[in-house]
Scaffold this motif. Structure first.
Motif, short mmCIF file in Angstrom:
data_model
loop_
_atom_site.label_atom_id
_atom_site.label_comp_id
_atom_site.label_asym_id
_atom_site.label_seq_id
_atom_site.Cartn_x
_atom_site.Cartn_y
_atom_site.Cartn_z
N VAL A 245 0.87 -1.17 0.00
CA VAL A 245 0.00 0.00 0.00
C VAL A 245 0.91 1.22 0.00
O VAL A 245 1.69 1.42 0.93
N ALA B 85 -3.10 5.39 1.34
CA ALA B 85 -4.38 4.94 1.88
C ALA B 85 -5.53 5.80 1.36
O ALA B 85 -6.65 5.34 1.25
N PHE C 258 -6.60 5.27 -2.23
CA PHE C 258 -6.01 3.95 -2.07
C PHE C 258 -5.25 3.55 -3.33
O PHE C 258 -5.79 3.58 -4.43
N VAL D 279 -1.99 0.66 -4.65
CA VAL D 279 -1.12 -0.47 -4.33
C VAL D 279 -0.04 -0.59 -5.40
O VAL D 279 -0.35 -0.65 -6.59
N GLN E 19 -0.71 2.72 4.71
CA GLN E 19 0.50 2.87 3.91
C GLN E 19 1.60 2.00 4.50
O GLN E 19 1.81 1.97 5.71
#
Length: 87
Positions: free
Chosen positions: A29, A32, A35, A37, A63
Motif C-alpha cells: 500500500v 491509503a 487507495f 497499491v 500505507q
C-alpha cells in the motif's frame, strides 16, 4: 479468409490465458487515501482495478502494508488476498 484467421488467433489466445487463469503477486500500500497499491515495484494500481474482501476492509489497510494479490485472467482485476506479516 482473414475472418477465419482472426478466429483461430482468438482461440489460441484464449487457450493460453486459460492455462494461466491467475498469477500470484506481492504488493505494498503506497497510499491509503486515495487507495493505491504498488505491485512488485513495477506498477501502481488504483482502486478500480482492485477487489477488496470484506475482511481487509474491516481491518483497514495503511500505507506500508504488504499484500498478497491474485491477478485475474486478462490482467485487468486484482484480488487482494491478505496482508503479509512477519514471523
Amino acid at each position: 479468409m482473414s475472418t477465419i484467421l482472426n478466429l483461430i488467433k482468438q482461440a489460441g489466445l484464449g487457450a493460453v490465458e486459460a492455462g494461466n487463469p491467475v498469477q500470484l503477486l506481492f504488493g505494498e500500500v503506497v497510499s491509503a487515501a486515495p487507495f493505491r497499491v504498488q505491485v512488485d515495484q513495477r506498477f501502481t494500481l488504483p482502486p478500480e482495478f482492485l477487489i477488496m474482501p470484506e475482511s481487509l476492509s474491516l481491518r483497514g489497510l495503511q500505507q506500508g502494508d504488504k499484500l498478497i494479490l491474485l491477478r485475474m485472467q486478462g490482467g485487468q482485476r486484482y484480488l487482494l488476498v491478505d496482508k503479509v506479516v512477519n514471523l
